[in-house]
Each structure stands twice: as structure tokens, then as C-alpha cells.
Write a protein that holds these residues in place. Structure first.
Motif, PDB file in Angstrom:
ATOM      1  N   ILE A 244       0.863  -1.182   0.000  1.00 39.09           N
ATOM      2  CA  ILE A 244       0.000   0.000   0.000  1.00 39.09           C
ATOM      3  C   ILE A 244       0.893   1.224   0.000  1.00 39.09           C
ATOM      4  O   ILE A 244       1.754   1.387   0.880  1.00 39.09           O
ATOM      5  CB  ILE A 244      -0.936   0.034   1.222  1.00 39.09           C
ATOM      6  CG1 ILE A 244      -1.913  -1.144   1.182  1.00 39.09           C
ATOM      7  CG2 ILE A 244      -1.693   1.357   1.283  1.00 39.09           C
ATOM      8  CD1 ILE A 244      -2.852  -1.203   2.368  1.00 39.09           C
ATOM      9  N   GLU A 245       0.716   2.076  -0.979  1.00 34.84           N
ATOM     10  CA  GLU A 245       1.467   3.316  -1.056  1.00 34.84           C
ATOM     11  C   GLU A 245       0.634   4.435  -0.446  1.00 34.84           C
ATOM     12  O   GLU A 245      -0.467   4.735  -0.937  1.00 34.84           O
ATOM     13  CB  GLU A 245       1.817   3.656  -2.505  1.00 34.84           C
ATOM     14  CG  GLU A 245       2.745   2.662  -3.172  1.00 34.84           C
ATOM     15  CD  GLU A 245       4.097   2.609  -2.499  1.00 34.84           C
ATOM     16  OE1 GLU A 245       4.509   3.632  -1.917  1.00 34.84           O
ATOM     17  OE2 GLU A 245       4.738   1.549  -2.548  1.00 34.84           O
ATOM     18  N   LEU A 250      -5.363   5.893  -0.837  1.00 33.93           N
ATOM     19  CA  LEU A 250      -4.409   4.812  -0.649  1.00 33.93           C
ATOM     20  C   LEU A 250      -4.456   3.883  -1.855  1.00 33.93           C
ATOM     21  O   LEU A 250      -5.527   3.590  -2.385  1.00 33.93           O
ATOM     22  CB  LEU A 250      -4.727   4.020   0.620  1.00 33.93           C
ATOM     23  CG  LEU A 250      -4.526   4.748   1.958  1.00 33.93           C
ATOM     24  CD1 LEU A 250      -4.904   3.827   3.110  1.00 33.93           C
ATOM     25  CD2 LEU A 250      -3.096   5.213   2.112  1.00 33.93           C
ATOM     26  N   ALA A 251      -3.270   3.423  -2.282  1.00 33.22           N
ATOM     27  CA  ALA A 251      -3.196   2.634  -3.506  1.00 33.22           C
ATOM     28  C   ALA A 251      -2.655   1.248  -3.205  1.00 33.22           C
ATOM     29  O   ALA A 251      -1.437   1.035  -3.239  1.00 33.22           O
ATOM     30  CB  ALA A 251      -2.307   3.344  -4.529  1.00 33.22           C
ATOM     31  N   PRO A 252      -3.542   0.278  -2.872  1.00 36.86           N
ATOM     32  CA  PRO A 252      -3.049  -1.082  -2.647  1.00 36.86           C
ATOM     33  C   PRO A 252      -2.707  -1.762  -3.966  1.00 36.86           C
ATOM     34  O   PRO A 252      -3.350  -1.533  -4.990  1.00 36.86           O
ATOM     35  CB  PRO A 252      -4.231  -1.765  -1.950  1.00 36.86           C
ATOM     36  CG  PRO A 252      -5.429  -1.017  -2.417  1.00 36.86           C
ATOM     37  CD  PRO A 252      -4.996   0.399  -2.637  1.00 36.86           C
ATOM     38  N   ASP A 697       3.425  11.362  10.014  1.00 36.02           N
ATOM     39  CA  ASP A 697       3.955  12.099   8.867  1.00 36.02           C
ATOM     40  C   ASP A 697       3.084  13.318   8.575  1.00 36.02           C
ATOM     41  O   ASP A 697       1.980  13.180   8.036  1.00 36.02           O
ATOM     42  CB  ASP A 697       4.010  11.177   7.651  1.00 36.02           C
ATOM     43  CG  ASP A 697       4.705  11.805   6.454  1.00 36.02           C
ATOM     44  OD1 ASP A 697       4.989  13.024   6.504  1.00 36.02           O
ATOM     45  OD2 ASP A 697       4.977  11.082   5.480  1.00 36.02           O
ATOM     46  N   PRO A 698       3.551  14.528   8.896  1.00 36.39           N
ATOM     47  CA  PRO A 698       2.717  15.722   8.690  1.00 36.39           C
ATOM     48  C   PRO A 698       2.547  16.098   7.223  1.00 36.39           C
ATOM     49  O   PRO A 698       1.723  16.953   6.902  1.00 36.39           O
ATOM     50  CB  PRO A 698       3.476  16.811   9.457  1.00 36.39           C
ATOM     51  CG  PRO A 698       4.900  16.359   9.440  1.00 36.39           C
ATOM     52  CD  PRO A 698       4.847  14.863   9.503  1.00 36.39           C
ATOM     53  N   THR A 699       3.304  15.483   6.321  1.00 37.06           N
ATOM     54  CA  THR A 699       3.186  15.824   4.895  1.00 37.06           C
ATOM     55  C   THR A 699       2.015  15.105   4.228  1.00 37.06           C
ATOM     56  O   THR A 699       1.657  15.437   3.099  1.00 37.06           O
ATOM     57  CB  THR A 699       4.483  15.466   4.149  1.00 37.06           C
ATOM     58  OG1 THR A 699       4.676  14.041   4.175  1.00 37.06           O
ATOM     59  CG2 THR A 699       5.679  16.146   4.796  1.00 37.06           C
ATOM     60  N   LEU A 700       1.416  14.116   4.906  1.00 35.62           N
ATOM     61  CA  LEU A 700       0.285  13.389   4.331  1.00 35.62           C
ATOM     62  C   LEU A 700      -1.013  14.162   4.558  1.00 35.62           C
ATOM     63  O   LEU A 700      -1.134  14.931   5.523  1.00 35.62           O
ATOM     64  CB  LEU A 700       0.178  12.002   4.962  1.00 35.62           C
ATOM     65  CG  LEU A 700       1.329  11.029   4.685  1.00 35.62           C
ATOM     66  CD1 LEU A 700       1.137   9.741   5.477  1.00 35.62           C
ATOM     67  CD2 LEU A 700       1.436  10.728   3.193  1.00 35.62           C
ATOM     68  N   GLY A 713       2.926  -3.320   3.589  1.00 36.57           N
ATOM     69  CA  GLY A 713       3.470  -4.363   2.733  1.00 36.57           C
ATOM     70  C   GLY A 713       3.569  -5.684   3.461  1.00 36.57           C
ATOM     71  O   GLY A 713       4.069  -5.752   4.587  1.00 36.57           O
ATOM     72  N   ARG A 714       3.053  -6.729   2.823  1.00 35.71           N
ATOM     73  CA  ARG A 714       3.164  -8.072   3.365  1.00 35.71           C
ATOM     74  C   ARG A 714       3.677  -8.995   2.272  1.00 35.71           C
ATOM     75  O   ARG A 714       3.264  -8.888   1.114  1.00 35.71           O
ATOM     76  CB  ARG A 714       1.823  -8.572   3.887  1.00 35.71           C
ATOM     77  CG  ARG A 714       1.385  -7.902   5.167  1.00 35.71           C
ATOM     78  CD  ARG A 714       0.028  -8.386   5.623  1.00 35.71           C
ATOM     79  NE  ARG A 714      -0.364  -7.756   6.873  1.00 35.71           N
ATOM     80  CZ  ARG A 714      -1.573  -7.848   7.409  1.00 35.71           C
ATOM     81  NH1 ARG A 714      -2.509  -8.551   6.790  1.00 35.71           N
ATOM     82  NH2 ARG A 714      -1.846  -7.244   8.545  1.00 35.71           N
ATOM     83  N   GLN A 715       4.560  -9.902   2.671  1.00 30.82           N
ATOM     84  CA  GLN A 715       5.138 -10.811   1.687  1.00 30.82           C
ATOM     85  C   GLN A 715       5.300 -12.193   2.301  1.00 30.82           C
ATOM     86  O   GLN A 715       5.747 -12.336   3.445  1.00 30.82           O
ATOM     87  CB  GLN A 715       6.502 -10.300   1.201  1.00 30.82           C
ATOM     88  CG  GLN A 715       7.146 -11.191   0.154  1.00 30.82           C
ATOM     89  CD  GLN A 715       8.590 -10.812  -0.132  1.00 30.82           C
ATOM     90  OE1 GLN A 715       9.416 -10.758   0.768  1.00 30.82           O
ATOM     91  NE2 GLN A 715       8.892 -10.518  -1.388  1.00 30.82           N
TER      92      GLN A 715
END
Length: 726
Positions: A244-245, A250-252, A697-700, A713-715
Motif C-alpha cells: 500500500i502506497e 491509498l493505492a493497494p 507524517d505531517p506531509t500526508l 506491505g506483506r510478503q
């Protein structure tokens, strides 16, 4: 007349040093048809040579070993065998069943083999009392290289009077000059951590700056098998991943990845070896050790872990680090040729790197070659060349000459000269730079001294090396004196002074530092120091006077406990202030603490904690605090099967009014199941979960930050490797 006397005196000193280093010990062995086993170890195996006269190298150089040790050496058609019988109270033996290469804090014995008997390079094989293995390569004048892995066998077990260990080292896992009759160099060692005692046969004194040249001569090896062989190690890697970015929205993204690759080794003649790789193994199963990355002026070093590049890496070492294989980021394929013959050590490597050339210019091609010739014992002269470039982009080539001169048993001089040329295809202009390195070193039982000069011009560029800084002329000095004790828990007191001064090519002072630690070595083993550093550093045209007081200690004082601690208080530079601000000198704190606990012989728990903090005086307002916490637990089910879990938490708190970094909080959970038969044959099954606290993260965007901690992220992955020999 004085010049003649000086030359004569130097020659006599060299001759005396060579004689002292060479030693007179030898061991004759004969072929056996009945390989020795651990049962019946009290009897001398057929054809074996037996040694018992182990002498201390540390702590009391030359004194008989405090514990009785017997070693038998013999061989058959395929293997060299060494059996150690070590006397000790079984309750005092430190032995843990752990993964291969992990002998930290344990009793162990070792066999070192100089198969070319040239006093320059040796294989070393170590085993603890339960049969856990470690192997590496010793190169005279360089750091030991334990990235080397070979296929060999070992057994070990505790006995009523100590422990016994048997080595079985296949000849096909070694490189040597001829089939026989052959003379090799050999050294046998035993380490007792509770006494901080390292004993050897033959006696390898620390009074001279020589290790491999002191090995004993091993005679009797004949009709050795031809070491022409082919090793092929294919691997299969498969993973399912979901990422997920953070963004709006949000972009999974999910993907299934699979990769097939292969390493191959072909021994064409004695020690001439050709290695090939296609889609090389990226060693995803090993994670880098935690390091503080914030407010670092220069690049942080992370060691290489990929098998193709770690194998025979010492062939490409130079005084200035001109080849750092992690610069080859995403290799498509590669090849390497290495060999030893007639006093020459030769290595050549090439790789096609997709990451470095990820553009319309195509993939990058990297090449490095080195040749080194030994003479007069352990002196040498070498030449290195490297080149990297793409079709129409910038290319770089570096050439170097270096020499290591053994001036006496204790004094060594190293000199290196380097030139780099960087060009662009179709552009006649070229940037040319130079670099130089010179070092004078004294190594002895009590006095250690080093003086060095490092010179890199502003246009010097070595993109394949680990060169973090250019435009510099630096003088370095360090001296230590060991006040050694022969009784009691305190083994040595070591006052040390080190310093450096650095100017740029414009004759402006860039850096200067003096460091004065006082070290204490204890049985246990434990080492500790307190020290004070005073330094000057010029940064962005501003001169800063830094200082720090620190304390450090590390060791394994108990069978079940190990630690490594470093605490520092002083001042440091804020290298990356907030926009519009100048760098500043602020109060700094740095703590690094590692603790290892072993509740049982199979279970190990390790915790690492690092905190780096910068505070603006006199208000004590926080500029940043960087914290890294790692908890690692591993359980060894058997010699081959192990389970490992790692939990990481990394938190960076930043005042955006004072520093340019972005606050962040990240978490990682890593679970790995390993079935390791040997270095080339293994099965890995792993699961990794990365998560991030978006609120930090204050930039989000606010709606994204409101989600708090999410998995980014899961792998799940499986990797299988299988070594095939032909």
C-alpha cells in the motif's frame, strides 16, 4: 659508510624477521584407509600425526596452554581429517547449537590451511563443541574474510572430561597447487572464552607482524584428487506480495513474483576458477543490521550478502576500497575468474547491472580486475583496473598500483597510487582525478602504531568503490601500548591516542580530531573503554568545534550472556537544518546497546536499542530523536533446521522548525524458517509484514493521517537452493 651500514642492518633485520616468522615446526602424516570417527578418539588414527604442544598466543604469549589439547591429523583419498580432544570441566564449556557461522561466545577449535604454502593466504575452519561450523579466508595484511563458504563436515560432542571435535574437509572444497606429493602450511588453534585464551600449534607469536608465515609445514600429502570440478547452484524464488502506497487515495497493489537463477563454478586447473551467475541470488533471507540513518553527512556502509559477490571477495581488496560490490545493484548476469599460480593472485569480474543503466542508454556493464604478486615472504605488489559505463552515457575507468612492503618483523609499509577518468561518449572532454594512500604500521606484542596519508583530488571519481569523500589531503596517526598482566582477571590496560587532520586542495582546514580512549581487557572475555574526543569540522563554510565523552564495553562474561554497549555525550552538527536555517552545533546523545541472552543451548534472544538525539542548547528544545528497537529470537531445532523471528520499531521524531527530516514511525515483523544442509543447499520459508504509523507524517493529507497505523506491505516467500557437483 653510514649508508652501507644502514642497508646492511636493514637486510639483517629482514632476514631475522623472515627466519622468526617462518618457524621450524613440521608435521608428517600418511594416507589412511579407515577414516577416524568420534568413537575411539583416544587412539591415534592410522597414518595420523599427533600434536599436543599447544602454546598461548593470548593472553600470555609463548606460555603452555592452561588446558590440555590433543589433535590428530590424517587424510584419505577424498578428505583431510583433524580430530581435537579438548580437556575441560564439561560444566565450564560454552557450547550452543546455533546456525552455521554463529560461534559468538563459544569455545571452539580451528584448522587453518595454507594450501599453496606461500605464507600469504589460508583457509580457516572453526567448530564448536557441538559441531557448529564457521569458515573463512585469512589473507596476510588484510582483515579476515568470513563471507567464504565451503562444503565440509564436522562433528562435536561433550565428554566426561571436556569435548571432542572431528573435521572432515573434502579436497574438492579446497584449491591447491598440485596433486602431490605436496607440502601445505597448517595451524591448529583452540579458544577458551572464559579465560580469554587462544592457544595454537605451532606457536604463532604475536610479537611479530605475521600470522600465515608462521604456520607449520604439513608433509605427506600425496596422490590428491584432481580438483577439476563443476559446481552448479540453481535457486528458485517465489513470493506473494501486497503493498500500500500512502497517498490520496491509498493505492493497494498485489503481485506474485517468481525468479529462477543459477550460480556455477568451474575449476579449470588447480586454483583457476571460473564463476558464472544468471539472475544472482539476492539473499533476501538476511536483513541488514540496524543503523541510524538520520543526520548522516556521509553514506552509511552496509556489507555485501549476495553469495556470488561474497565468494573470493578478498581477491579484489585494495588499501583504498576501489570495489564495493553493492554498487552493482540489480545484476542480470555476471562472471568471475580467479586464480593463484607462481606467486600471482589474479581476479577479474564483470556484471551487467540493470539498475545502474535503467534508462534509454541500456544496462550498465561493470568490470574490475586485479593482479597481485608476492615476493620476499609477505611483501606484495598489485595492480587494479575497473570500468563501468552504458552505451551513450557517462563511463568511468580507474587504474591503481599498490605495494605492501614488510620492512622488518614488526614494520610494514603500504603505498597505493590511483587515477580515474570519467568521460561521456561523443564528448571529447574528460574529468581526470588522482588519489594516493600511504601507511606505515608497527604491530607488536606491546606497541601498535599506525601513520597514514590519504589524498583524493576534487575530480577523483570511483563509482564502483566505497569512496565517500574527495578533495582531501588527510594525515592520520594512532598509537596504542599494551600494559599486559600475567595473573588476575585484568589482562591488559591499553592507553590509546589517535588523530587526523584533513585539508582540501585549496589548503583550507576541513577536519581535525584527537581521540584518547583508555581500554581495559578482562577475562570473561570483556573489553571496556572510556574516552574523550575533541574535533573541528568545516561544513558549508562554517567551522564547528565538536567534543564528546564516551564509554563502551562488550563481551561474553557468562555462558548465557553477551553484550555490546556504546554511550556518548557531547556535541554534534545539525547537517540538514530546516529551510532558511544554517547548520548549527547542538547537544548530542548517542546510545547503542545490544544484549544477547541464551536461555538454553538451542534458544537465543537478542535485543538491540539505538537512540540518537540532537537538542538545541540552552533551551533543550528537541531537534530530532531517532530510535531503533530490534528484538530477535531464534531457535535451533537441529543442526539444519532453525526458526527466527525479528520485530523492528523505528521512530524518528523531528521538529520541522529545526530540521529538514520528516517524522516517521515504522514497524517490521519478520519470520523465517530455514533448513540449511550446506551453504549451497537450503530451503527458506518466510513471512514479512511492514507497517507504518501514518499519523506521524505531517506531509500526508489529514484523512490519510487519521488512518493511523496501517500495513504497507506483506510478503510470503519460498526460496530453494540446491548444490550440484560434477
Amino acid at each position: 659508510m653510514r649508508a652501507t651500514l644502514f642497508v646492511a642492518s636493514a637486510l639483517l633485520s629482514l632476514a631475522a624477521g623472515a627466519a622468526e616468522a617462518a618457524g621450524n615446526a613440521s608435521l608428517a602424516i600418511a594416507r589412511t584407509e579407515a577414516p577416524p570417527g568420534l568413537d575411539g578418539y583416544e587412539q591415534v588414527p592410522a597414518g595420523a600425526g599427533r600434536v599436543t604442544d599447544f602454546r598461548q598466543r593470548d593472553p600470555n604469549d609463548g606460555e603452555p596452554a592452561t588446558l590440555a589439547t590433543t589433535a590428530d591429523v590424517t587424510f584419505d583419498r577424498d578428505r583431510l581429517y583433524v580430530t581435537f580432544v579438548c580437556e575441560e570441566n564439561p560444566a565450564a564449556v560454552r557450547a550452543h547449537l546455533s546456525r552455521r557461522d554463529d560461534l559468538s561466545g563459544d569455545d571452539y577449535v580451528s584448522v587453518a590451511l595454507d594450501t599453496f604454502h606461500d605464507g600469504r593466504r589460508a583457509y580457516v575452519f572453526k567448530v564448536n563443541a557441538l559441531g557448529v561450523q564457521r569458515d573463512g579466508v585469512i589473507t596476510e595484511g588484510e582483515d579476515d574474510d568470513y563471507s567464504f563458504d565451503a562444503v565440509w563436515a564436522a562433528e562435536g560432542r561433550l565428554t566426561a572430561s571436556g569435548y571432542v571435535v572431528r573435521f572432515a574437509i573434502p579436497f574438492r572444497s579446497l584449491r591447491y597447487a598440485s596433486r602431490g606429493p605436496a607440502a601445505w602450511g597448517i595451524a591448529l588453534t583452540r579458544y577458551v572464552p572464559a579465560r580469554a585464551e587462544l592457544s595454537t600449534w605451532p606457536h604463532l607469536t604475536s610479537k611479530v607482524d605475521a600470522y600465515v608465515p608462521q604456520f607449520a609445514r604439513l608433509d605427506g600429502l600425496d596422490q590428491l584428487p584432481s580438483n577439476h570440478l563443476v559446481d552448479v547452484i540453481p535457486y528458485v524464488f517465489g513470493s506473494a506480495e501486497r503493498r500500500i502506497e500512502p497517498g490520496e487515495p491509498l493505492a493497494p497493489a498485489s503481485q506474485i513474483e517468481h525468479r529462477i537463477g543459477m550460480d556455477a563454478k568451474v575449476v579449470v586447473a588447480h586454483d583457476w576458477t571460473v564463476d558464472l551467475t544468471v539472475h544472482p541470488d539476492f539473499s533476501q533471507v538476511e536483513s541488514d543490521e540496524p543503523q541510524v540513518m538520520s543526520n548522516q553527512r556521509y553514506e552509511v556502509y552496509f556489507p555485501e550478502r549476495r553469495p556470488f559477490f561474497t565468494d573470493r571477495a578478498s581477491f579484489f581488496n585494495t588499501p583504498e576500497p576501489l570495489f564495493f560490490s553493492r554498487r552493482i545493484v540489480d545484476p542480470l548476469a555476471g562472471g568471475r575468474m580467479t586464480g593463484v599460480a607462481g606467486g600471482w593472485t589474479v581476479g577479474a569480474l564483470f556484471a551487467v547491472d540493470r539498475a545502474s543503466g535503467a534508462s534509454a542508454d541500456g544496462d550498465a556493464v561493470a568490470t574490475v580486475a586485479r593482479a597481485q604478486r608476492g615476493f620476499h615472504g609477505d611483501s606484495s605488489i598489485g595492480a587494479t583496473a575497473s570500468w563501468i559505463g552504458t552505451g551513450s552515457a557517462v563511463s568511468n575507468r580507474v587504474v591503481s598500483m599498490d605495494t605492501r612492503l614488510k620492512l622488518s618483523p614488526n614494520w610494514t609499509m603500504t603505498v597505493q597510487g590511483i587515477q580515474s577518468v570519467t568521460t561521456a561518449t561523443g564528448d571529447r572532454s574528460a574529468a581526470s582525478g588522482t588519489a594516493a594512500y600511504a601507511e606505515l604500521r608497527h604491530e607488536g606484542r606491546h606497541l601498535k602504531y599506525r601513520s597514514a596519508y590519504r589524498d583524493r583530488s576534487p575530480d577523483f571519481d570511483a563509482p564502483l568503490g566505497f569512496i565517500t569523500r574527495t578533495d582531501m589531503r588527510q594525515v592520520e596517526n594512532a598509537v596504542s601500548y599494551f600494559f599486559r598482566r600475567t595473573s588476575g582477571p585484568l589482562l591488559a590496560v591499553i592507553p590509546t591516542v589517535s588523530s587526523y587532520v584533513n585539508w582540501n586542495y585549496g589548503r583550507e582546514l576541513q577536519d581535525a580530531s584527537i581521540d584518547t580512549p583508555l581500554w581495559f581487557d578482562f577475562k570473561g572475555p570483556v573489553s571496556a573503554a572510556i574516552g574523550r574526543t575533541q574535533a573541528f569540522e568545516a561544513y558549508r563554510g562554517i567551522g564547528f568545534h565538536r567534543d564528546a565523552t564516551y564509554a563502551t564495553a562488550y563481551g561474553y562474561p557468562l555462558r548465557w550472556l553477551g553484550f555490546n554497549a556504546y554511550l556518548r555525550r557531547g556535541t554534534a552538527i545539525n547537517y540538514y537544518p530546516a529551510p532558511g536555517l544554517q547548520p548549527s552545533l547542538d547537544a548530542a546523545r548517542y546510545d547503542s546497546i545490544d544484549v544477547t541472552i541464551r536461555p538454553s543451548a538451542r534458544w537465543r534472544v537478542a535485543e538491540s536499542y539505538i537512540v540518537s538525539r540532537l537538542v538545541e542548547p540552552p533551551s533543550a528544545a528537541e531537534i530530532f530523536t531517532d530510535r531503533y528497537l530490534r528484538l530477535k529470537s531464534s531457535f535451533q531445532v537441529s543442526r539444519a533446521l532453525s526458526v527466527r523471528a525479528i520485530v523492528d520499531r523505528h521512530a524518528l521524531a523531528v521538529d520541522p522548525r529545526a530540521a529538514a527530516d520528516i517524522p516517521d514511525r515504522r514497524y517490521t515483523f519478520d519470520l523465517l524458517l530455514t533448513y540449511l544442509v550446506n551453504p549451497g543447499s537450503a530451503i527458506y520459508v518466510g513471512f514479512t509484514d511492514h507497517s507504518r504509523d501514518l499519523s506521524a507524517d505531517p506531509t500526508l493529507p489529514p484523512q490519510i493521517r487519521a488512518l493511523g497505523r496501517v500495513s504497507t506491505g506483506r510478503q510470503v516467500f519460498v526460496k530453494i537452493t540446491r548444490a550440484l557437483q560434477f
